[in-house]
Motif scaffolding. Structure first.
Motif, PDB file in Angstrom:
ATOM      1  N   TYR A 165       4.086  -4.005  -2.152  1.00 53.86           N
ATOM      2  CA  TYR A 165       3.064  -4.916  -1.648  1.00 53.86           C
ATOM      3  C   TYR A 165       1.982  -4.105  -0.944  1.00 53.86           C
ATOM      4  CZ  TYR A 165       6.507  -8.702  -2.221  1.00 53.86           C
ATOM      5  OH  TYR A 165       7.427  -9.588  -2.722  1.00 53.86           O
ATOM      6  N   ALA A 166       0.751  -4.218  -1.480  1.00 51.79           N
ATOM      7  CA  ALA A 166      -0.370  -3.514  -0.851  1.00 51.79           C
ATOM      8  C   ALA A 166      -1.605  -4.406  -0.818  1.00 51.79           C
ATOM      9  CB  ALA A 166      -0.664  -2.218  -1.587  1.00 51.79           C
ATOM     10  N   ALA A 167      -1.375  -5.703  -0.619  1.00 55.34           N
ATOM     11  CA  ALA A 167      -2.503  -6.632  -0.584  1.00 55.34           C
ATOM     12  C   ALA A 167      -3.414  -6.319   0.593  1.00 55.34           C
ATOM     13  CB  ALA A 167      -1.987  -8.063  -0.474  1.00 55.34           C
ATOM     14  N   ASN A 168      -4.744  -6.433   0.334  1.00 56.37           N
ATOM     15  CA  ASN A 168      -5.774  -6.218   1.353  1.00 56.37           C
ATOM     16  C   ASN A 168      -5.760  -4.815   1.945  1.00 56.37           C
ATOM     17  OD1 ASN A 168      -6.740  -8.903   1.162  1.00 56.37           O
ATOM     18  ND2 ASN A 168      -5.101  -9.607   2.501  1.00 56.37           N
ATOM     19  N   ALA A 169      -5.112  -3.897   1.253  1.00 61.08           N
ATOM     20  CA  ALA A 169      -5.089  -2.509   1.717  1.00 61.08           C
ATOM     21  C   ALA A 169      -6.395  -1.808   1.340  1.00 61.08           C
ATOM     22  CB  ALA A 169      -3.900  -1.769   1.122  1.00 61.08           C
ATOM     23  N   SER A 170      -6.638  -0.671   1.975  1.00 61.90           N
ATOM     24  CA  SER A 170      -7.801   0.155   1.668  1.00 61.90           C
ATOM     25  C   SER A 170      -7.293   1.559   1.373  1.00 61.90           C
ATOM     26  CB  SER A 170      -8.767   0.169   2.856  1.00 61.90           C
ATOM     27  OG  SER A 170      -9.885   0.995   2.583  1.00 61.90           O
ATOM     28  N   VAL A 171      -7.587   2.028   0.149  1.00 57.23           N
ATOM     29  CA  VAL A 171      -7.110   3.337  -0.295  1.00 57.23           C
ATOM     30  C   VAL A 171      -8.327   4.231  -0.515  1.00 57.23           C
ATOM     31  CG1 VAL A 171      -5.789   4.610  -2.014  1.00 57.23           C
ATOM     32  CG2 VAL A 171      -5.104   2.281  -1.390  1.00 57.23           C
ATOM     33  N   ASP A 172      -8.404   5.298   0.264  1.00 60.48           N
ATOM     34  CA  ASP A 172      -9.506   6.249   0.139  1.00 60.48           C
ATOM     35  C   ASP A 172      -9.099   7.327  -0.866  1.00 60.48           C
ATOM     36  OD1 ASP A 172     -11.736   7.783   0.417  1.00 60.48           O
ATOM     37  OD2 ASP A 172     -11.254   8.535   2.434  1.00 60.48           O
ATOM     38  N   GLY A 173      -9.325   7.021  -2.147  1.00 62.64           N
ATOM     39  CA  GLY A 173      -8.901   7.925  -3.208  1.00 62.64           C
ATOM     40  C   GLY A 173      -8.179   7.153  -4.284  1.00 62.64           C
ATOM     41  N   THR A 174      -7.190   7.776  -4.905  1.00 61.02           N
ATOM     42  CA  THR A 174      -6.474   7.179  -6.026  1.00 61.02           C
ATOM     43  C   THR A 174      -5.190   6.512  -5.561  1.00 61.02           C
ATOM     44  OG1 THR A 174      -7.362   8.761  -7.630  1.00 61.02           O
ATOM     45  CG2 THR A 174      -5.280   7.716  -8.191  1.00 61.02           C
ATOM     46  N   LEU A 175      -4.928   5.324  -6.132  1.00 66.13           N
ATOM     47  CA  LEU A 175      -3.617   4.691  -5.975  1.00 66.13           C
ATOM     48  C   LEU A 175      -2.906   4.847  -7.308  1.00 66.13           C
ATOM     49  CD1 LEU A 175      -1.511   3.043  -4.479  1.00 66.13           C
ATOM     50  CD2 LEU A 175      -2.692   0.957  -5.230  1.00 66.13           C
ATOM     51  N   ARG A 176      -1.800   5.563  -7.283  1.00 67.09           N
ATOM     52  CA  ARG A 176      -1.104   5.891  -8.526  1.00 67.09           C
ATOM     53  C   ARG A 176       0.314   5.340  -8.490  1.00 67.09           C
ATOM     54  NH1 ARG A 176      -2.201  10.900  -8.589  1.00 67.09           N
ATOM     55  NH2 ARG A 176      -3.864  10.780 -10.170  1.00 67.09           N
TER      56      ARG A 176
END
Length: 507
Positions: A93-104
Motif C-alpha cells: 500500500y503506497a496510496a498518496n505517497a510521494s516518490v522522488d525517483g523510480t518506484l520499482r
C-alpha cells in the motif's frame, strides 16, 4: 540466490523483523558526508509488516529476492527511489505517497493488492514481469496516479483481478506490451479519464475481460499490434470519447472476442484495423458512432462477425474492401471525403443496402457527393437514381405510380436523355400514322400544306403552336393517336420539369 518462494526453509540468519527494518528507515542515523544514503537488502525473509505510513524516508531502498510475510505500507509517505526486485509480497500500500525517483516492483510475486491511488512518482513506475493476484478485488489500484516519466508493465506482467488507472496522468509512455490481464466477466483494465503525454503501447497484450479507455486522452499513439482481447458477448474494448493525438492501431494480428466500441472517439490521424479479426456474433462487432478520424482502414482479415455501426461518424479517407464488410451495417449520418477504392456505384449501393434500418436518404446523398467530388458525375447520378427508386417503395400507391412514370421517362431527372428518345419515338410513330391516314382540313379552311412531322410535333408539344394542329383534324380512326400524343407530351413535359428541378435542388 534462493527463490523467495522457498523462504519457509531459510534459517534464522536470513530472517529480519519488519519492525527492525522500520526503525532503520526512520531512525537509522545520518549518512557520512560524501556518501549517498541507502538501504540494501537481498535474500532475506521479513517477518512482520513494514509500517512506513506518513514517514519521511531519506534513503534509497533496494530489496532483492526477499520474502515479505507482512504487508508494506507507505501511505502518504515521502521517499526516494524505492525498488523491489524478484520479491514475494503479500500487500503493498503506497496510496498518496510521494516518490522522488523510480518506484520499482520488478518481477515480483504479489498475492494481494498493489495500491497506488493518488501517488506521485517523479521517475518511472516499473512493474515489468511482476505477477499480481488478488481474488478479493483489484490487483492494481492506481486511480489518480501521477507519473512524470513512463509506466512500464511489460515482459509478462500478469494481473489476476482488475488493473485500474482511472484518472492517472503519465508524462511519458504507458507500455503494457506482452502483458497478461484477466478478470473474466468484468473489467480487466481501466484507464478511463487517463492522460498520457506519450504513447500507449499494448502490443501482444492478452486480456480476459473488458478494456476500458473511456474518456482517456493520449497525445501520441495507441497501439494494439497483435493484441488478443477476450470478453465474449460483452465489450472487449470500450473507448467512449477516447482522444488520440496521432493514430489508433488495432492491426498486425489483432483479434477481439467481443465488441470494439469507440463511440465519440476523436483520432487526429488514422484508425487502422487492417488484417484484424472481430468476433461478436449476434451483437455489435465495431461501433464508431459520432467518431472522428482523418482516415480509417477497415480491410480486416475476415468479415466482422456482428454489426458495424458508423452512424454520424466523420471520416476522411475510408480504406475498405468488398470482402471485409459484415452482413449488417448502420450508416445513417456517416460523412466522409472519399474512398481509397471508390468501386462501381452498383457495388457501393449494395454496401449501403446492408443497412437494415430502412430507407434513409443521407447515405445515398453522401455517396453521390463523394463521386461528384472525384469528378465521377455519371456515378453520382446513378446513385441518386437508385436512391429515388428505393424512396418510391416508401410512398403511397398513387405516388409510386407517378414515380414509375418519372423513372421510365426521365430517370427522375438524372437521365434527361430518355425524354429525347421518347420524343423521337413518339414523333416517328405519329409521323408514320399520319402519313398513312392524312388528317382532314379543319372547317375554317386555310392554305397550310400538311406536313406529318410538323403536325405530329404540334400535337405532341403542348406549349408550342406550329399552326398544323389547328389547321388539320385527325380522321376518326387516328384520333386516339392524337389524344395519346397530346397526353404523352404533357406527361413528358411535367416529368422533365419535376425531375430536372429535383436534380438541380440536390446539387
Amino acid at each position: 540466490m534462493d527463490d523467495p518462494a522457498a523462504g519457509d526453509g531459510w534459517g534464522p540468519e536470513r530472517v529480519v523483523r519488519g519492525a527492525a527494518l522500520t526503525w532503520l528507515l526512520l531512525d537509522g542515523g545520518t549518512a557520512e558526508p560524501g556518501h549517498v544514503p541507502a538501504l540494501r537488502l537481498a535474500g532475506a525473509r521479513i517477518d512482520g509488516s513494514l509500517e512506513l505510513d506518513y514517514a519521511e524516508i531519506p534513503y534509497r531502498v533496494t530489496m532483492d529476492a526477499c520474502d515479505f510475510r507482512g504487508r508494506i505500507t507507505l501511505y502518504s509517505a515521502r521517499t526516494r527511489q524505492f525498488s523491489l526486485k524478484h520479491c514475494r509480497l503479500v500487500r503493498f500500500y503506497a496510496a498518496n505517497a510521494s516518490v522522488d525517483g523510480t518506484l520499482r516492483v520488478h518481477r515480483c510475486q504479489l498475492d494481494g493488492l498493489l495500491k497506488l491511488d493518488g501517488t506521485h512518482i517523479t521517475g518511472v513506475l516499473d512493474l515489468d514481469g511482476s505477477v499480481l493476484t488478488n481474488s478479493d478485488g483489484p490487483s492494481l489500484a492506481a486511480d489518480r496516479l501521477q507519473v512524470d516519466d513512463h509506466i512500464r508493465m511489460r515482459h509478462g506482467f500478469t494481473a489476476e483481478g482488475e488493473v485500474t488507472l482511472r484518472g492517472a496522468h503519465v508524462g511519458g509512455d504507458l507500455d503494457m506490451s506482452d502483458s497478461r490481464l484477466s478478470n473474466p466477466g468484468n473489467v480487466a483494465l481501466t484507464v478511463a479519464q487517463m492522460h498520457v503525454e506519450g504513447d500507449v503501447l499494448c502490443d501482444r497484450i492478452k486480456t480476459v475481460g473488458q478494456v476500458d479507455f473511456a474518456g482517456a486522452k493520449v497525445m501520441g499513439v495507441v497501439r494494439f499490434w497483435g493484441a488478443q482481447l477476450s470478453n465474449p458477448g460483452r465489450k472487449a474494448l470500450y473507448g467512449y470519447h477516447l482522444e488520440v493525438g496521432t493514430s489508433l492501431h488495432l492491426n498486425s494480428g489483432f483479434s477481439a472476442e467481443g465488441s470494439i466500441e469507440l463511440a465519440g472517439a476523436r483520432v487526429t490521424g488514422r484508425i487502422t484495423l487492417e488484417e484484424a479479426r472481430i468476433m461478436a456474433p449476434g451483437g455489435v462487432a465495431l461501433a464508431l458512432p459520432h467518431a472522428q478520424a482523418e482516415e480509417v482502414d477497415l480491410r480486416m482479415a475476415q468479415r466482422p462477425q456482428g454489426l458495424v455501426d458508423l452512424r454520424h461518424a466523420v471520416l476522411g479517407i475510408i480504406r475498405d474492401g468488398w470482402a471485409s464488410w459484415p452482413d449488417e451495417l448502420k450508416l445513417d449520418g456517416l460523412r466522409y471525403d472519399r474512398f481509397e477504392n471508390p468501386l462501381p456505384p452498383g457495388q457501393r449501393v449494395r454496401w449501403l443496402l446492408r443497412d437494415g434500418s430502412g430507407y434513409t436518404p443521407q447515405p445515398f446523398e453522401q455517396l453521390a457527393l463523394t463521386y461528384r467530388s472525384l469528378g465521377h458525375e455519371d456515378e453520382a447520378r446513378t446513385v441518386s437514381l437508385l436512391k429515388e427508386r428505393l424512396r418510391r417503395k416508401t410512398l403511397p400507391r398513387p405516388a409510386q405510380v407517378w414515380g414509375v412514370v418519372q423513372d421510365i421517362t426521365v430517370g427522375y431527372g438524372y437521365r434527361p436523355m430518355r425524354a429525347v428518345f421518347w420524343l423521337l419515338a413518339l414523333l416517328v410513330l405519329g409521323s408514320v400514322v399520319f402519313t398513312v391516314q392524312r388528317p382532314t382540313r379543319a372547317g375554317s379552311g386555310g392554305t397550310e400544306v400538311f406536313n406529318p412531322v410538323i403536325f405530329t410535333l404540334d400535337v405532341l408539344l403542348p406549349v408550342i403552336g406550329l399552326g398544323q394542329g389547328t389547321a388539320f383534324t385527325p380522321t376518326p380512326g387516328t384520333q386516339w393517336i392524337g389524344y395519346l400524343l397530346t397526353a404523352s407530351g404533357w406527361i413528358l413535359a411535367t416529368t422533365i420539369v419535376t425531375g430536372v428541378t429535383r436534380s438541380l435542388n440536390r446539387r
